[in-house]
Design a protein around this motif. Structure first.
Motif, mmCIF file in Angstrom:
data_model
loop_
_atom_site.group_PDB
_atom_site.id
_atom_site.type_symbol
_atom_site.label_atom_id
_atom_site.label_comp_id
_atom_site.label_asym_id
_atom_site.label_seq_id
_atom_site.Cartn_x
_atom_site.Cartn_y
_atom_site.Cartn_z
ATOM 1 N N PHE A 1 0.820 -1.213 0.000
ATOM 2 C CA PHE A 1 0.000 0.000 0.000
ATOM 3 C C PHE A 1 0.855 1.264 0.000
ATOM 4 C CE2 PHE A 1 -3.779 -2.466 1.246
ATOM 5 C CZ PHE A 1 -4.754 -1.804 0.518
ATOM 6 N N ASP A 2 1.995 1.236 0.669
ATOM 7 C CA ASP A 2 2.809 2.450 0.715
ATOM 8 C C ASP A 2 3.266 2.876 -0.677
ATOM 9 O OD1 ASP A 2 4.556 0.315 0.416
ATOM 10 O OD2 ASP A 2 5.954 0.982 1.975
ATOM 11 N N ASP A 3 3.526 1.911 -1.556
ATOM 12 C CA ASP A 3 3.943 2.252 -2.922
ATOM 13 C C ASP A 3 2.805 2.895 -3.708
ATOM 14 O OD1 ASP A 3 6.758 0.940 -3.160
ATOM 15 O OD2 ASP A 3 5.508 -0.572 -2.205
ATOM 16 N N LEU A 4 1.587 2.418 -3.481
ATOM 17 C CA LEU A 4 0.445 3.033 -4.146
ATOM 18 C C LEU A 4 0.247 4.460 -3.658
ATOM 19 C CD1 LEU A 4 -1.904 2.812 -6.101
ATOM 20 C CD2 LEU A 4 -3.253 1.743 -4.282
ATOM 21 N N LEU A 5 0.455 4.683 -2.370
ATOM 22 C CA LEU A 5 0.343 6.038 -1.842
ATOM 23 C C LEU A 5 1.374 6.964 -2.478
ATOM 24 C CD1 LEU A 5 -0.274 5.209 1.919
ATOM 25 C CD2 LEU A 5 -1.900 6.282 0.345
ATOM 26 N N VAL A 6 2.585 6.464 -2.647
ATOM 27 C CA VAL A 6 3.618 7.269 -3.306
ATOM 28 C C VAL A 6 3.205 7.566 -4.745
ATOM 29 C CG1 VAL A 6 6.008 7.274 -4.125
ATOM 30 C CG2 VAL A 6 5.475 6.442 -1.819
ATOM 31 N N ALA A 7 2.646 6.574 -5.431
ATOM 32 C CA ALA A 7 2.252 6.744 -6.826
ATOM 33 C C ALA A 7 1.162 7.794 -7.000
ATOM 34 C CB ALA A 7 1.783 5.412 -7.410
ATOM 35 N N VAL A 8 0.290 7.943 -5.987
ATOM 36 C CA VAL A 8 -0.776 8.949 -6.101
ATOM 37 C C VAL A 8 -0.362 10.276 -5.485
ATOM 38 C CG1 VAL A 8 -2.573 7.181 -6.126
ATOM 39 C CG2 VAL A 8 -1.956 8.269 -3.952
ATOM 40 N N GLY A 9 0.901 10.404 -5.116
ATOM 41 C CA GLY A 9 1.397 11.671 -4.610
ATOM 42 C C GLY A 9 1.263 11.861 -3.115
ATOM 43 N N SER A 10 1.026 10.780 -2.365
ATOM 44 C CA SER A 10 0.844 10.886 -0.907
ATOM 45 C C SER A 10 1.966 10.183 -0.163
ATOM 46 C CB SER A 10 -0.513 10.315 -0.504
ATOM 47 O OG SER A 10 -1.566 11.103 -1.008
ATOM 48 N N GLU A 11 3.194 10.523 -0.532
ATOM 49 C CA GLU A 11 4.347 9.914 0.117
ATOM 50 C C GLU A 11 4.361 10.215 1.622
ATOM 51 O OE1 GLU A 11 9.217 9.647 -0.378
ATOM 52 O OE2 GLU A 11 8.017 10.910 -1.728
ATOM 53 N N ALA A 12 3.904 11.406 1.992
ATOM 54 C CA ALA A 12 3.891 11.766 3.411
ATOM 55 C C ALA A 12 2.980 10.837 4.210
ATOM 56 C CB ALA A 12 3.442 13.218 3.580
ATOM 57 N N LEU A 13 1.867 10.447 3.623
ATOM 58 C CA LEU A 13 0.969 9.521 4.307
ATOM 59 C C LEU A 13 1.605 8.142 4.425
ATOM 60 C CD1 LEU A 13 -1.655 8.740 5.625
ATOM 61 C CD2 LEU A 13 -2.686 8.489 3.355
ATOM 62 N N ALA A 14 2.307 7.716 3.394
ATOM 63 C CA ALA A 14 3.022 6.450 3.463
ATOM 64 C C ALA A 14 4.025 6.469 4.616
ATOM 65 C CB ALA A 14 3.731 6.156 2.146
ATOM 66 N N THR A 15 4.733 7.581 4.748
ATOM 67 C CA THR A 15 5.702 7.731 5.833
ATOM 68 C C THR A 15 5.004 7.708 7.189
ATOM 69 O OG1 THR A 15 7.177 9.019 4.418
ATOM 70 C CG2 THR A 15 7.487 9.221 6.788
ATOM 71 N N LYS A 16 3.877 8.392 7.285
ATOM 72 C CA LYS A 16 3.133 8.398 8.544
ATOM 73 C C LYS A 16 2.698 6.990 8.939
ATOM 74 C CE LYS A 16 0.002 11.590 9.487
ATOM 75 N NZ LYS A 16 -1.284 12.355 9.556
ATOM 76 N N LEU A 17 2.230 6.217 7.965
ATOM 77 C CA LEU A 17 1.807 4.852 8.261
ATOM 78 C C LEU A 17 2.986 3.987 8.678
ATOM 79 C CD1 LEU A 17 -0.836 4.499 5.446
ATOM 80 C CD2 LEU A 17 -1.271 4.159 7.884
ATOM 81 N N HIS A 18 4.150 4.201 8.071
ATOM 82 C CA HIS A 18 5.357 3.498 8.517
ATOM 83 C C HIS A 18 5.629 3.822 9.990
ATOM 84 C CE1 HIS A 18 7.456 2.767 4.363
ATOM 85 N NE2 HIS A 18 6.214 2.338 4.392
ATOM 86 N N GLU A 19 5.570 5.106 10.303
ATOM 87 C CA GLU A 19 5.848 5.543 11.674
ATOM 88 C C GLU A 19 4.856 4.953 12.672
ATOM 89 O OE1 GLU A 19 7.981 9.893 11.333
ATOM 90 O OE2 GLU A 19 5.802 9.829 11.486
#
Length: 393
Positions: free
Chosen positions: A312-330
């Motif tokens: 899912f984090d890669d899909l978030l990056v693809a749609v321009g939401s890298e910050a959300l991917a990072t937040k979910l990692h955290e």
């Protein structure tokens, strides 16, 4: 790599506010990433199911050996095999898509409930089968799920008491048939029953693996090819929603059932309710949550070593939401850290000796799931599971 090593190697990152991104036209980078995510998830299920099938086979062998030659060594070996099986199964709990899911869901075949039906379990039902010896029947695999599966194996291998949980209206109590069994006979029947239940678990583990494997049921391909012409998922979004629904296991079951109820935050009249903990006999409620978090991170971050791979984090990056991917990692790492900060061997001791650490674990998981059911579903235009809609805690 072991589960423990995978957990230890997971990394952290920073975060900033995100905003929803419109769904792109099919055929672009986002559509390609969405298809890759569905394919990677299917491959992850295949790998995880194979892992479980292997340890389920070991559990069948170990319980059969215990039934044939009872003793400390065979009992300890059977219990160790059970722990390995549950470590692997609890990872799969976050991947209830297709064959593992209820029949009401796309492609559902209810294999999950036939392997592990918690919280729909009944110790009394198992004890009634001990008296009737119905586990010896050819129809045993068709009996109620509360009488089979990994929960039954746990009770039969780990509970050494001779009492029954059945009430006075149960036939085995009112008829005196439970009391008439000697301690030795009860233990012998428990061993035989455990072997029968473990055999059934292994059989269904094979069914689950084959349902997903290429060249067999190949549900992995069904999921990856979601879209026009697919009889299960008419759109890739439908496939993505199915995976997202499975991910909400951490919200509905881990947070609300495994943690909130024992903590006394819901459905509990006391300060704590340890009787609601998941593992009442093998004392592995904490270990189960640990594996659940590993399963969650495999779906959210990637199924490879160090949680690498498409997710899912890669899909978030693809749609321009890298910050959300990072937040979910955290948030995922924070929940994992909160679990490791529970110093007691299991949650039953932690509730008694350090309730605050269990509450911190709950808060950590909640911090993770709050982002799931707000930002993630908004950004990816996902549908919340019906059981989550309207749940504001």
């Amino acid at each position: 790599m072991s589960v423990w090593a995978v957990v230890a190697l997971a990394g952290l990152g920073g975060c900033k506010e995100t905003k929803p991104t419109p769904t792109p036209e099919p055929g672009g980078e986002v559509q390609a990433t969405r298809t890759a995510l569905l394919g990677a998830f299917g491959a992850c299920v295949v790998t995880s199911a194979r892992d479980f099938q292997q340890v389920a086979a070991e559990l069948e062998t170990a319980t059969a050996a215990l039934a044939a030659q009872p003793g400390d060594s065979t009992r300890n070996a059977a219990r160790a095999a059970y722990h390995r099986a549950m470590d692997a199964w609890q990872i799969l709990e976050t991947m209830q898509v297709g064959p593992a899911a209820p029949r009401s869901m796309p492609g559902g075949a209810e294999l999950r409930d036939n392997i592990y039906s918690w919280p729909l379990v009944s110790r009394c039902a198992i004890e009634e089968q001990l008296v009737s010896r119905s586990y010896e029947s050819q129809d045993f695999p068709n009996s109620l799920i509360s009488r089979r599966g990994l929960y039954a194996v746990e009770y039969l291998l780990f509970y050494e008491g001779t009492d029954t949980a059945c009430g006075p209206t149960s036939p085995i109590v009112s008829g005196g048939t439970w009391a008439a069994l000697s301690t030795e006979e009860k233990q012998a029947r428990k061993r035989a029953y455990a072997a029968a239940a473990a055999e059934d678990v292994h059989r269904r583990a094979v069914q689950l693996t084959e349902a997903w494997e290429p060249g067999k049921g190949d549900f992995a391909k069904t999921l990856e090819t979601a879209g026009p012409g697919n009889t299960v998922y008419a759109t890739s979004q439908a496939g993505l929603n199915s995976v997202s629904d499975a991910l909400f296991y951490v919200e509905q079951t881990v947070k609300d059932t495994k943690l909130a109820r024992p903590l006394g935050l819901r459905d509990c009249d006391g300060d704590t309710c340890p009787e609601y903990l998941e593992s009442q006999f093998a004392a592995r409620s904490k270990a189960n949550v640990r594996s659940n978090l590993v399963g969650y991170r495999r779906v959210m971050e990637g199924c490879g070593p160090d949680f690498s791979g498409v997710a899912f984090d890669d899909l978030l990056v693809a749609v321009g939401s890298e910050a959300l991917a990072t937040k979910l990692h955290e948030r995922g790492a924070a929940a994992q850290a909160a679990l490791e900060a529970v110093n007691e061997s299991d949650l039953v001791q932690a509730l008694d000796q350090d309730k605050a650490s269990v509450r911190a674990l709950y808060d950590g998981v909640k911090g993770m799931t709050d982002v799931l059911k707000t930002e993630l579903v908004t950004v990816l235009d996902l549908e919340l599971p019906q059981t989550v809609e309207g749940d504001n805690d």
